[in-house]
Design a protein around this motif. Structure first.
Motif, PDB file in Angstrom:
ATOM      1  N   LEU A 192      77.613  69.011  77.033  1.00 19.32           N
ATOM      2  CA  LEU A 192      76.632  68.361  76.121  1.00 19.32           C
ATOM      3  C   LEU A 192      77.099  68.032  74.891  1.00 19.32           C
ATOM      4  N   ILE A 193      76.417  67.338  74.073  1.00 17.15           N
ATOM      5  CA  ILE A 193      76.645  66.845  72.778  1.00 17.15           C
ATOM      6  C   ILE A 193      75.480  66.918  72.181  1.00 17.15           C
ATOM      7  N   ARG A 217      85.836  63.866  81.136  1.00 18.04           N
ATOM      8  CA  ARG A 217      84.844  64.385  80.670  1.00 18.04           C
ATOM      9  C   ARG A 217      83.717  63.424  80.502  1.00 18.04           C
ATOM     10  N   SER A 218      82.304  63.706  80.793  1.00 20.12           N
ATOM     11  CA  SER A 218      81.167  62.762  80.215  1.00 20.12           C
ATOM     12  C   SER A 218      80.324  63.809  79.647  1.00 20.12           C
ATOM     13  N   TYR A 219      79.620  63.012  78.786  1.00 19.45           N
ATOM     14  CA  TYR A 219      78.526  63.791  77.669  1.00 19.45           C
ATOM     15  C   TYR A 219      77.299  63.472  77.672  1.00 19.45           C
ATOM     16  N   LEU A 220      76.409  64.373  77.793  1.00 16.40           N
ATOM     17  CA  LEU A 220      74.862  64.107  77.634  1.00 16.40           C
ATOM     18  C   LEU A 220      74.247  64.762  76.324  1.00 16.40           C
ATOM     19  N   HIS A 221      73.321  63.983  75.835  1.00 10.71           N
ATOM     20  CA  HIS A 221      72.695  64.728  74.497  1.00 10.71           C
ATOM     21  C   HIS A 221      71.986  65.641  74.972  1.00 10.71           C
ATOM     22  N   VAL A 222      71.856  66.719  74.053  1.00 10.54           N
ATOM     23  CA  VAL A 222      71.103  67.782  74.143  1.00 10.54           C
ATOM     24  C   VAL A 222      69.694  67.677  74.340  1.00 10.54           C
ATOM     25  N   ASP A 223      69.136  66.479  73.581  1.00 11.89           N
ATOM     26  CA  ASP A 223      67.788  66.046  73.766  1.00 11.89           C
ATOM     27  C   ASP A 223      67.382  65.568  75.169  1.00 11.89           C
ATOM     28  N   GLU A 224      68.174  65.044  75.725  1.00 17.03           N
ATOM     29  CA  GLU A 224      68.158  64.475  76.941  1.00 17.03           C
ATOM     30  C   GLU A 224      68.113  65.465  77.967  1.00 17.03           C
ATOM     31  N   GLU A 258      76.710  58.874  66.912  1.00 10.65           N
ATOM     32  CA  GLU A 258      76.122  58.424  65.692  1.00 10.65           C
ATOM     33  C   GLU A 258      75.179  59.436  65.202  1.00 10.65           C
ATOM     34  N   ARG A 259      74.316  59.927  65.979  1.00 10.04           N
ATOM     35  CA  ARG A 259      73.525  60.934  65.568  1.00 10.04           C
ATOM     36  C   ARG A 259      74.171  62.271  65.042  1.00 10.04           C
ATOM     37  N   LEU A 260      75.269  62.445  65.729  1.00 12.61           N
ATOM     38  CA  LEU A 260      76.096  63.665  65.178  1.00 12.61           C
ATOM     39  C   LEU A 260      76.511  63.517  63.756  1.00 12.61           C
ATOM     40  N   HIS A 261      77.064  62.269  63.789  1.00 13.01           N
ATOM     41  CA  HIS A 261      77.572  61.861  62.113  1.00 13.01           C
ATOM     42  C   HIS A 261      76.274  61.952  61.089  1.00 13.01           C
TER      43      HIS A 261
END
Length: 211
Positions: free
Chosen positions: A85-86, A120-127, A205-208
């Motif tokens: 997750l990201i 790897r692959s990443y999914l946003h925590v909101d999703e 972009e959201r993380l930045h």
């Protein structure tokens, strides 16, 4: 806290969502009751999972065990298998590459990495939160649903994307490398209508913006 054994409970304990990391091993399904369909005790399967083929074998065995125990003991909990997750809450300078890359970009002004072939692959925590609720509400009991992004990326490419988003240089250095795949099977999630809508680039972009 053992994150592989966290449990989310709704409706006064009548509806349970079990959160797991990667492989849902037989010994984690119903404790010491792990037997296969023929009744033979499985024992500790922890020695499996070191390479891709073994991890797949263990995953399929765990699936069979889950289905068998669900029918025999009328278990109704749902299982979500969490991958990478990201989000702003993720630890920086921890054991995960993406947190280390972001930390280097913020605090060091540059990113250094070695190896880089693993994927790897990443999914946003909101999703991910929306997926978990959907699995709890509409998922099939005892069948693990992978919660993960659908965009495979190598660690080298991830370092470059983080560097581009944060505007810092990226340098490859000598070091050990692993060429392993830590990727999900999203067919069950897709059967529930779940799709990744926040891309890796948008997540960065959201993380930045947060930092």
């Amino acid at each position: 806290r053992d994150r592989r054994r966290r449990t989310m409970v709704r409706s006064h304990g009548e509806r349970i969502l079990r959160l797991a990391r990667d492989l849902v091993a037989a010994r984690h399904v119903v404790g010491g009751l792990a037997h296969d369909l023929s009744g033979r005790a499985l024992g500790d399967l922890g020695h499996l999972g070191q390479d891709v083929r073994q991890r797949h074998q263990l995953r399929e065995r765990a699936k069979q065990i889950s289905e068998w125990f669900g029918e025999r003991f009328h278990l109704t909990w749902k299982i979500a298998r969490i991958y990478n997750l990201i989000g702003a809450e993720m630890p920086l300078r921890g054991q995960y590459a993406i947190g280390q890359f972001v930390a280097q970009a913020i605090y060091d002004g540059k990113i250094k990495f070695y190896g880089g072939l693993s994927q790897r692959s990443y999914l946003h925590v909101d999703e991910a939160a929306k997926w978990l609720l959907a699995i709890l509400d509409t998922g099939t009991p005892l069948l693990p649903y992978d919660v993960a992004g659908d965009e495979p990326v190598t660690m080298a490419e991830l370092a470059r994307r983080v560097g581009k988003e944060f505007g810092v240089p990226v340098e490859h250095i000598e070091g050990p490398d692993r060429c392993d795949l830590y990727l999900p099977d999203l067919r069950r999630a897709h059967s529930l209508g779940l799709r990744q809508t926040i891309s890796l680039n948008e997540s960065l972009e959201r993380l930045h913006a947060h930092f």
